[in-house]
Design an enzyme around this catalytic site. Structure first.
Site, short mmCIF file in Angstrom:
data_model
loop_
_atom_site.label_atom_id
_atom_site.label_comp_id
_atom_site.label_asym_id
_atom_site.label_seq_id
_atom_site.Cartn_x
_atom_site.Cartn_y
_atom_site.Cartn_z
N GLU A 138 0.79 -1.24 0.00
CA GLU A 138 0.00 0.00 0.00
C GLU A 138 0.82 1.29 0.00
O GLU A 138 0.53 2.23 0.74
CB GLU A 138 -0.96 -0.02 1.21
N GLU A 245 -6.02 -10.94 -1.10
CA GLU A 245 -6.83 -10.72 0.12
C GLU A 245 -8.32 -10.67 -0.24
O GLU A 245 -9.05 -9.81 0.24
CB GLU A 245 -6.40 -9.43 0.83
#
Ligand code: HAH
Length: 340
Positions: A138, A245
């Site tokens: 991220e 995910e």
């Protein structure tokens, strides 16, 4: 402790000719009926929290190996692949790494040395046992006006800390596949900035082998077109794609966390259930079509009994994002995913 294994087909068997099917694990998932479900359905695991820096390396000279070691041992015992998660992330990073004994910010050289020591130690410990690492998580900012997120890592270490993390991981385990991992990576605007970062790394000869698309999706997004464009654009860089995910929220995306509002309804309606079935069927049919680029699909948690989405972004709002219900039974969406 041995877990009784059942011999009916699981997700991993239906998808045997496509890609491994993984799941995020914590201590609970390695015991009792949850472990049984895990072994029946999945052939890959990712530690949900156990390898995050704050958990595994809470103080400069202290590493907490117990849970991480037990996950790797469980995986070895039952022949599951392990994806490591994660080495450089702005969240769940311990504060000590950014400051000196007096609490003042460390300089760039110290931060890079600390990161190197961390990566050498963690990746080195599991060398040969963890086949793929989410090296950087991220780093691209949510604000479209910015490129990278202005985290303490970047403020002190500069943008080159991203390349450094990959280099350290590669030195620690030259066989491991190294990934950049991010969310909302199918939204066209963010997709362009993630692509830009990946291209920059590839062009600079940084050891990066794949992109992790987190796939924290919902019944509202992504569209088929967005998903296909993202797959094709990232794959054009010669990178492998892991969906790292996956879950399918029954609510729209909200960035800022808040408490559940009084009276806010969080029941699973038949309409939402049907939209989720359709969304799961759609994305898996696209995954199958692009199997030459997709080398792993991992769900973020095992069943609707527990999901991180019960706490985030809305604390206390029940979500139902997975393929197994709160009784660990296969949902209707499951049968669509394996029907091809
Ligand atoms: C992921 N972030 C993280 O990669 C994972 O480590 C964590 O367990 C859950 C989700 C998604 C995310 C976030 O944490 C906060 C805001 C947006 C997206």
């Amino acid at each position: 402790m041995a877990v009784a294994q059942v011999n009916t087909k699981g997700l991993k068997d239906y998808y045997h000719d496509f890609f491994p099917i993984g799941v995020a694990v914590n201590a609970r998932s390695m015991q009792g009926e949850e472990a049984q479900l895990l072994l029946q359905e999945f052939n890959s695991v990712t530690p949900e929290n156990a390898m995050k820096m704050e958990v595994i390396h809470p103080k400069e000279k202290i590493y907490h190996w117990k849970l991480a070691d037990s996950i790797v041992a469980f995986a070895q015992k039952y022949h599951l692949q392990v994806r490591g998660h994660t080495l450089l992330w702005h969240q769940q990073a311990p504060n000590w790494i950014f400051v000196d004994d007096q609490g003042n910010p460390v300089n760039k050289e110290t931060l890079l040395n600390r990161l190197k020591e961390h990566i050498y130690t963690v990746v080195g410990r599991y060398k040969g046992k963890i086949y793929a690492w989410d090296v950087v998580n991220e780093a691209v900012d949510d604000n479209p006006k910015n490129f990278l997120r202005s985290s303490k890592w970047i403020q002190i270490g500069g943008e080159e800390i991203i390349a450094k993390a990959f280099e350290y991981a590669h030195e620690a385990d030259p066989e491991a596949l190294l990934f950049y991992n991010d969310y909302n990576s199918e939204r066209p605007e963010k997709r362009e900035r993630i692509y830009r970062l990946l291209k920059q790394l590839k062009d600079a000869g940084v050891p990066i082998h794949g992109v992790g698309l987190q796939a924290h999706w919902s019944i509202f997004e992504p569209s088929a077109e967005e998903l296909i464009q993202a797959i094709e654009q990232y794959a054009s860089l010669g990178l492998q794609l892991h969906f790292t995910e996956l879950d399918m929220s029954v609510y729209p995306w909200e960035k800022d966390s808040r408490r559940k509002r009084p009276g806010e309804d969080d029941a699973l309606t038949p309409e939402k259930e049907q939209q989720q079935i359709d969304q799961y069927a759609k994305v898996f049919s696209i995954f199958r079509k692009y199997k030459s680029h997709i080398t792993s699909v991992t769900f973020w948690n095992l069943s609707d009994r527990y999901s991180w989405l019960d706490y985030y972004p809305i604390r206390g709002r029940k979500n139902y994002p997975l393929l197994f219900d709160q009784q660990l039974e296969r949902k209707k969406a499951y049968w669509k995913v394996v029907d091809f």
